[in-house]
Write an enzyme that holds these catalytic residues in place. Structure first.
Site, PDB file in Angstrom:
ATOM      1  N   HIS A 151       4.474   2.382   2.010  1.00  0.00           N
ATOM      2  CA  HIS A 151       5.388   3.322   2.658  1.00  0.00           C
ATOM      3  C   HIS A 151       6.258   4.098   1.683  1.00  0.00           C
ATOM      4  O   HIS A 151       6.621   5.235   1.947  1.00  0.00           O
ATOM      5  CB  HIS A 151       6.239   2.597   3.708  1.00  0.00           C
ATOM      6  CG  HIS A 151       5.474   2.343   4.956  1.00  0.00           C
ATOM      7  ND1 HIS A 151       4.922   1.129   5.250  1.00  0.00           N
ATOM      8  CD2 HIS A 151       5.102   3.182   5.949  1.00  0.00           C
ATOM      9  CE1 HIS A 151       4.265   1.218   6.395  1.00  0.00           C
ATOM     10  NE2 HIS A 151       4.356   2.445   6.839  1.00  0.00           N
ATOM     11  N   ARG A 175       8.215   8.776  12.283  1.00  0.00           N
ATOM     12  CA  ARG A 175       8.318   7.335  11.994  1.00  0.00           C
ATOM     13  C   ARG A 175       9.768   6.920  12.264  1.00  0.00           C
ATOM     14  O   ARG A 175      10.603   6.949  11.371  1.00  0.00           O
ATOM     15  CB  ARG A 175       7.943   7.064  10.531  1.00  0.00           C
ATOM     16  CG  ARG A 175       6.457   7.167  10.222  1.00  0.00           C
ATOM     17  CD  ARG A 175       6.174   6.740   8.788  1.00  0.00           C
ATOM     18  NE  ARG A 175       4.776   6.473   8.556  1.00  0.00           N
ATOM     19  CZ  ARG A 175       3.901   7.360   8.052  1.00  0.00           C
ATOM     20  NH1 ARG A 175       4.287   8.570   7.740  1.00  0.00           N
ATOM     21  NH2 ARG A 175       2.635   7.020   7.864  1.00  0.00           N
ATOM     22  N   ARG A 179       7.213   7.947  17.438  1.00  0.00           N
ATOM     23  CA  ARG A 179       6.612   6.607  17.451  1.00  0.00           C
ATOM     24  C   ARG A 179       7.747   5.604  17.573  1.00  0.00           C
ATOM     25  O   ARG A 179       8.724   5.680  16.821  1.00  0.00           O
ATOM     26  CB  ARG A 179       5.830   6.362  16.160  1.00  0.00           C
ATOM     27  CG  ARG A 179       5.356   4.914  16.101  1.00  0.00           C
ATOM     28  CD  ARG A 179       4.513   4.635  14.907  1.00  0.00           C
ATOM     29  NE  ARG A 179       5.306   4.494  13.699  1.00  0.00           N
ATOM     30  CZ  ARG A 179       4.757   4.309  12.510  1.00  0.00           C
ATOM     31  NH1 ARG A 179       3.451   4.288  12.380  1.00  0.00           N
ATOM     32  NH2 ARG A 179       5.512   4.166  11.437  1.00  0.00           N
ATOM     33  N   GLU A 201      -4.618   1.581  15.310  1.00  0.00           N
ATOM     34  CA  GLU A 201      -4.518   1.215  13.894  1.00  0.00           C
ATOM     35  C   GLU A 201      -4.904  -0.240  13.647  1.00  0.00           C
ATOM     36  O   GLU A 201      -4.662  -0.780  12.568  1.00  0.00           O
ATOM     37  CB  GLU A 201      -3.122   1.524  13.351  1.00  0.00           C
ATOM     38  CG  GLU A 201      -1.983   0.938  14.151  1.00  0.00           C
ATOM     39  CD  GLU A 201      -0.610   1.331  13.619  1.00  0.00           C
ATOM     40  OE1 GLU A 201      -0.490   1.792  12.472  1.00  0.00           O
ATOM     41  OE2 GLU A 201       0.358   1.150  14.368  1.00  0.00           O
ATOM     42  N   ASN A 239      -4.065   4.326   7.877  1.00  0.00           N
ATOM     43  CA  ASN A 239      -3.505   3.499   6.786  1.00  0.00           C
ATOM     44  C   ASN A 239      -3.635   2.020   7.151  1.00  0.00           C
ATOM     45  O   ASN A 239      -4.148   1.215   6.375  1.00  0.00           O
ATOM     46  CB  ASN A 239      -2.027   3.830   6.548  1.00  0.00           C
ATOM     47  CG  ASN A 239      -1.790   5.310   6.354  1.00  0.00           C
ATOM     48  OD1 ASN A 239      -2.695   6.023   5.951  1.00  0.00           O
ATOM     49  ND2 ASN A 239      -0.600   5.769   6.638  1.00  0.00           N
ATOM     50  N   ASP A 240      -3.147   1.694   8.352  1.00  0.00           N
ATOM     51  CA  ASP A 240      -3.261   0.296   8.765  1.00  0.00           C
ATOM     52  C   ASP A 240      -4.681  -0.042   9.193  1.00  0.00           C
ATOM     53  O   ASP A 240      -5.151  -1.153   8.949  1.00  0.00           O
ATOM     54  CB  ASP A 240      -2.272  -0.014   9.903  1.00  0.00           C
ATOM     55  CG  ASP A 240      -0.889  -0.318   9.353  1.00  0.00           C
ATOM     56  OD1 ASP A 240      -0.812  -1.056   8.343  1.00  0.00           O
ATOM     57  OD2 ASP A 240       0.094   0.194   9.883  1.00  0.00           O
ATOM     58  N   ARG A 242      -2.491  -2.992   2.014  1.00  0.00           N
ATOM     59  CA  ARG A 242      -2.199  -1.610   1.593  1.00  0.00           C
ATOM     60  C   ARG A 242      -1.151  -1.548   0.493  1.00  0.00           C
ATOM     61  O   ARG A 242      -0.932  -0.499  -0.108  1.00  0.00           O
ATOM     62  CB  ARG A 242      -1.806  -0.741   2.796  1.00  0.00           C
ATOM     63  CG  ARG A 242      -0.537  -1.164   3.486  1.00  0.00           C
ATOM     64  CD  ARG A 242      -0.381  -0.466   4.811  1.00  0.00           C
ATOM     65  NE  ARG A 242       0.320   0.797   4.711  1.00  0.00           N
ATOM     66  CZ  ARG A 242       0.726   1.513   5.765  1.00  0.00           C
ATOM     67  NH1 ARG A 242       0.471   1.096   6.987  1.00  0.00           N
ATOM     68  NH2 ARG A 242       1.365   2.644   5.606  1.00  0.00           N
ATOM     69  N   CYS A 293      -3.142  10.359  12.394  1.00  0.00           N
ATOM     70  CA  CYS A 293      -1.861  10.557  11.709  1.00  0.00           C
ATOM     71  C   CYS A 293      -1.771   9.735  10.430  1.00  0.00           C
ATOM     72  O   CYS A 293      -0.769   9.790   9.725  1.00  0.00           O
ATOM     73  CB  CYS A 293      -0.687  10.251  12.636  1.00  0.00           C
ATOM     74  SG  CYS A 293      -0.661   8.545  13.183  1.00  0.00           S
TER      75      CYS A 293
HETATM   76  C1  PEP Z   1      -0.960   4.298   9.799  1.00  0.00           C
HETATM   77  O1  PEP Z   1      -0.960   3.076   9.792  1.00  0.00           O
HETATM   78  O2  PEP Z   1      -1.940   5.011   9.482  1.00  0.00           O
HETATM   79  C2  PEP Z   1       0.279   5.029  10.155  1.00  0.00           C
HETATM   80  C3  PEP Z   1       0.286   6.341  10.306  1.00  0.00           C
HETATM   81  O3  PEP Z   1       1.414   4.298  10.295  1.00  0.00           O
HETATM   82  P1  PEP Z   1       2.255   3.728   9.044  1.00  0.00           P
HETATM   83  O4  PEP Z   1       1.674   4.326   7.792  1.00  0.00           O
HETATM   84  O5  PEP Z   1       3.657   4.106   9.265  1.00  0.00           O
HETATM   85  O6  PEP Z   1       2.023   2.264   9.148  1.00  0.00           O
HETATM   86 MG    MG Z   2       0.649   1.970  10.734  1.00  0.00          MG
END
Ligand code: PEP
Ligand code: MG
Length: 428
Positions: A79, A184, A220, A318, A341-342, A352, A389
């Site tokens: 993050h 976020r 979100r 996710e 991402n998740d 990650r 996203c």
């Molecule tokens: C994701 O997981 O792709 C996402 C957009 O949420 P975050 O990166 O905030 O976990």
């Molecule tokens: Mg996420």
């Protein structure tokens, strides 16, 4: 007593900062460790080198003089790196040059991930030319402002933006974002020293909605926990936080806290075009429970005579579980937003945050691409629109594939808006 112990730690850290004539700008003693005793942010611009940066440190830091972040830990998907991207600050993770560096001049190349300490004049000249060329490229991209995100053949896609704070809206507008695909909202909690009140949250969402002037704003709900910690939440340390107590798992356990956020979102809905999205979903029951609390919040507001609108609801896809039950989830909501991402972290079982695994973190892995295809198909079957996203949305080598798959929306960091629009407009 555990949560209180963290409060005591926090106060200790702050007192020490004040006694050292430093701004108490970070939240706890543990977090102040990135600063040596007596350090202050210097007046001149700097490259910030740290062992690691937590999301809350990144939020709390005075970023005005920061040219780049270089950290030993963390990965491109952590993050802190995502936040840096949204602030347009180059960030490089996974390298350790703290010993050699210390105060010397350095060049950070965010494109190649290279850091050059004590560069010679030839290298400096080369990099200055590279910066100039990059500036020209940005200028050309600026010509795409006000133009549609449409292929030559007339296929349109919504191009939205990911943001973390109210301040980010300026760069959304500057880069011609057509909406906000991911607010976020947890960063409003990380910026705060205690639970934000309904009024504070309402004012933040209202400002975003008003500034976006009728364009879509997807809030979100709180995705806190894992790497995003706020002391006042009193969350216990976990062995495997990414797979632990986070996001809706916390919100559904603390319905009053959740309802405060939902009430604020609903109140702000009358000032623009707000939608609400639930993160880290793994079951239909969770979605129903989230919607139940949303409906309860709405009823309460109506009883109090406070206006609110019907908001679109969506879920983040996710987790592999959400992919596999996307057909059922699609009957519950208006939209899906794929959090790659998740989804990558959980599908490939690759943390990650772990830079050591960067070499096997294949973001184009067939398992991810097939998951996206499956979600689009299942979403569309029930008339649900589907966006992405996660950071993959900005990967222009996949733009054509996303359009061919039928993706309806891409949501990217503000600085990627125009490059993605450019990629779409070049397609046949
Ligand atoms: C994701 O997981 O792709 C996402 C957009 O949420 P975050 O990166 O905030 O976990
Ligand atoms: Mg996420």
């Amino acid at each position: 007593m555990k949560p209180r112990a963290e409060d005591v730690n926090d106060i200790t850290g702050r007192l020490i900062s004040i006694l050292n004539n430093r701004e108490p700008d970070v939240r706890s003693q543990e977090e102040t460790e990135i600063f040596e005793e007596g350090d202050r942010m210097p007046d001149e611009s700097v490259i910030l080198m740290a062992d690691d940066l937590t999301p809350s440190e990144t939020v709390w830091l005075d970023k005005s003089g920061i040219l780049a972040f270089v950290t030993h830990r963390g990965s491109v998907h952590s993050h802190a790196a995502i936040l840096a991207r949204s602030m347009n600050i180059p960030a490089i993770t996974g390298i350790d040059i703290r010993e050699e560096w210390d105060g010397k001049m350095a060049v950070v190349d965010g494109y190649t991930g290279e850091v050059t300490i004590d560069p010679d004049s030839e290298y400096l000249e080369k990099m200055t030319a590279k910066m100039r060329a990059d500036g020209k490229k940005q200028e050309l991209l600026r010509e795409l402002k006000g133009k549609e995100t449409v292929t030559k053949g007339g296929k349109k896609i919504h191009l939205y933006t990911n943001i973390s704070s109210v301040k980010d809206v300026d760069s959304v507008l500057e880069n011609d974002g057509e909406g906000i695909g991911l607010l976020r909202s947890e960063f409003l909690y990380l910026e705060s020293e205690g639970f934000p009140t309904e009024q504070q949250l309402f004012l933040a969402y209202k400002t975003v909605a008003e500034k976006m002037n009728g364009k879509k704003v997807i809030v979100r709900t709180l995705d806190i926990g894992a790497d995003k910690q706020a002391d006042y939440l009193g969350l216990e340390k976990e062995d495997n936080p990414a797979m632990g107590y986070r996001a809706v798992r916390i919100c559904l356990n603390r319905p009053e806290m959740f309802k405060t956020q939902l009430r604020a979102i609903l109140r702000a809905s009358v000032y623009g075009n707000i939608s609400v999205m639930f993160p880290m979903i793994i079951s239909v029951q969770e979605v129903r429970e989230c919607k139940r609390i949303l409906a309860e919040a709405k009823k309460e507001l109506a009883a109090e005579g406070i206006a609110c609108k019907d908001v679109e609801t969506g879920v983040m896809i996710e987790t592999p579980a959400a992919v596999w039950i996307s057909e059922e989830l699609a009957r519950e909501v208006d939209f899906f937003s794929i959090g790659t991402n998740d989804l990558t972290q959980y599908t490939l079982a690759i943390d990650r945050q772990n830079a050591k695994l960067d070499h096997i973190r294949d973001t184009h892995h067939p398992a991810i691409l097939r998951s996206i295809q499956m979600v689009v198909e299942n979403g569309h079957k029930s008339g649900v629109w589907v966006g992405i996203c996660g950071e993959l949305a900005a990967d222009t080598s996949l733009t054509k594939m996303f359009l061919d798959m039928g993706i309806d929306e891409l949501s990217v960091s503000p600085s990627f808006l125009l490059p993605v629009r450019d990629a779409v407009r070049r397609l046949e």
